[in-house]
Design an enzyme around this catalytic site. Structure first.
Site, PDB file in Angstrom:
ATOM      1  N   GLY A  12       0.834  -1.207   0.000  1.00  0.00           N
ATOM      2  CA  GLY A  12       0.000   0.000   0.000  1.00  0.00           C
ATOM      3  C   GLY A  12       0.862   1.248   0.000  1.00  0.00           C
ATOM      4  O   GLY A  12       0.549   2.263   0.622  1.00  0.00           O
ATOM      5  N   ALA A  13       1.971   1.177  -0.752  1.00  0.00           N
ATOM      6  CA  ALA A  13       3.025   2.200  -0.652  1.00  0.00           C
ATOM      7  C   ALA A  13       2.596   3.572  -1.159  1.00  0.00           C
ATOM      8  O   ALA A  13       3.218   4.576  -0.819  1.00  0.00           O
ATOM      9  CB  ALA A  13       4.267   1.726  -1.406  1.00  0.00           C
ATOM     10  N   ALA A  14       1.534   3.624  -1.976  1.00  0.00           N
ATOM     11  CA  ALA A  14       1.062   4.926  -2.466  1.00  0.00           C
ATOM     12  C   ALA A  14       0.014   5.537  -1.543  1.00  0.00           C
ATOM     13  O   ALA A  14      -0.456   6.649  -1.786  1.00  0.00           O
ATOM     14  CB  ALA A  14       0.472   4.770  -3.869  1.00  0.00           C
ATOM     15  N   VAL A 130      -1.209  -4.031   9.233  1.00  0.00           N
ATOM     16  CA  VAL A 130      -1.854  -2.774   9.612  1.00  0.00           C
ATOM     17  C   VAL A 130      -3.217  -2.672   8.934  1.00  0.00           C
ATOM     18  O   VAL A 130      -4.173  -2.158   9.499  1.00  0.00           O
ATOM     19  CB  VAL A 130      -0.961  -1.575   9.209  1.00  0.00           C
ATOM     20  CG1 VAL A 130      -1.645  -0.242   9.505  1.00  0.00           C
ATOM     21  CG2 VAL A 130       0.396  -1.650   9.914  1.00  0.00           C
ATOM     22  N   HIS A 188      -8.520  -5.528  16.750  1.00  0.00           N
ATOM     23  CA  HIS A 188      -8.413  -4.094  16.440  1.00  0.00           C
ATOM     24  C   HIS A 188      -9.739  -3.667  15.819  1.00  0.00           C
ATOM     25  O   HIS A 188      -9.907  -3.636  14.606  1.00  0.00           O
ATOM     26  CB  HIS A 188      -7.250  -3.812  15.481  1.00  0.00           C
ATOM     27  CG  HIS A 188      -7.234  -2.384  15.023  1.00  0.00           C
ATOM     28  ND1 HIS A 188      -7.072  -1.336  15.892  1.00  0.00           N
ATOM     29  CD2 HIS A 188      -7.410  -1.827  13.803  1.00  0.00           C
ATOM     30  CE1 HIS A 188      -7.138  -0.192  15.215  1.00  0.00           C
ATOM     31  NE2 HIS A 188      -7.347  -0.474  13.949  1.00  0.00           N
TER      32      HIS A 188
END
EC number: 1.1.1.37
Length: 328
Positions: A12-14, A130, A188
């Site tokens: 999900g680097a962008a 995450v 979570h």
């Protein structure tokens, strides 16, 4: 003598969380100020141009510790020899989407990523999920990587832990850094249970300092549980910077140790505290020499049991909802 670089994969680097995360990793906040890193960035084909833009900015920071960057849409390239894998990218819930549809969309992503980690990552890779639903996504990745130790797979509850710390500091008037022995149990999600029965501030019992059961039940627990929604309501966007900060805290403590202090991690259950084996469940841990260890033998009172069972029921429902999508 400079240390050899560690490979840190980020999916999900962008995305928004990665944008808050990558610069801090390159600055040495994740693995230490003497540890060079190679970033291995994964995102979808249509996001590659945006990732390139982020990498231009990383270049423009001239970070001394950034030893290289890989940009790819192939998990097997992103996870090759990875020492740390931060699985940030996930399918967000779109309007009108049923929870079961969200689970199956993410199951597809995390079975592929788990299998790729299994094939090409370092055998000691530290995996932090995450992307939500984080606990179940971590469970799916773990089950899809049978050759890697289960203990390598964790889910992020550190944001809930940090949110709870901040609420307790505000209520007690004590510095946030003075609070120890906080636990957050479970998923979570808004069902998780922040538990300060054992917590101290400057050596004093927080339970005695605060001494307010009604606040605990009706304000503290729901405030921590619904904090993400409150931030979206106020800001119009989800909590990306605080999530990135929590991811840094989680991995840094796992790698560099907590000096005996408790932190919360979602880890595969060994059957302790009545949690079925393999369920990825938030528990208090201490970290030393690159390993986490759950805090054992804590007394669970009736109120806590009810809360812990409630969040477990949600996790079991999620697990059962993806069981047919998993091979083993």
């Amino acid at each position: 003598m400079a240390k050899p670089a560690k490979r840190v994969a980020v999916t999900g680097a962008a995305g928004q969380i990665a944008y808050s995360l990558l610069f801090r990793i390159a600055n040495g906040d994740l693995l230490g100020k003497d540890q060079p890193v190679i970033l291995q960035l994964l995102d979808l084909p249509q996001a590659q141009a945006a990732v390139k833009g982020v990498v231009m900015e990383l270049d423009d920071c001239a970070f001394p510790l950034l030893a290289g960057v890989v940009i790819t849409d192939d998990p097997k390239v992103a996870f090759k020899d990875a020492d740390v894998a931060l699985l940030v990218g996930a399918r967000p819930r779109s309007k009108g989407m049923e929870r079961k549809d969200l689970l199956s969309a993410n199951a597809e992503i995390f079975t592929v990523q788990g299998a790729a980690l299994n094939e090409v990552a370092s055998r000691d890779v530290k995996v932090l999920v995450v992307g939500n639903p984080a606990n179940t996504n971590a469970y799916i990745a773990m089950k899809s990587a049978p050759d890697l130790p289960k203990k390598n797979f964790t889910a992020m509850l550190r944001l809930d832990h940090n949110r709870a710390l901040s609420q307790l500091a505000a209520k007690s008037g004590k510095p946030v850094a003075s609070i120890e022995k906080l636990a957050v149990w479970g998923n979570h999600s808004p069902t998780m249970y922040p538990d300060f029965r054992f917590a101290t501030a400057e050596g004093e019992s927080l339970l005695k300092l605060i001494n307010d059961d009604v606040w605990n039940r009706d304000t503290f627990i729901p405030t921590v549980g619904k904090r993400g929604a409150a931030i979206i309501e106020a800001r119009g966007l989800s909590s990306a910077a605080s999530a990135a900060n929590a991811a840094i805290d989680h991995v840094r403590d796992w790698v560099l140790g907590t000096n005996g202090k408790w932190v919360t991690m979602g880890i595969p259950s060994d059957g302790s505290y009545g949690i079925p084996e393999d369920i990825i469940y938030g528990v208090p841990v201490t970290c030393e020499n690159g390993e986490y260890k759950r805090v054992e033998g804590l007394e669970i009172d009736a109120f806590s049991r009810e809360k812990m069972d409630g969040t477990l029921a949600e996790l079991l429902e999620e697990r059962d909802g993806v069981a047919h999508l998993l091979k083993n």
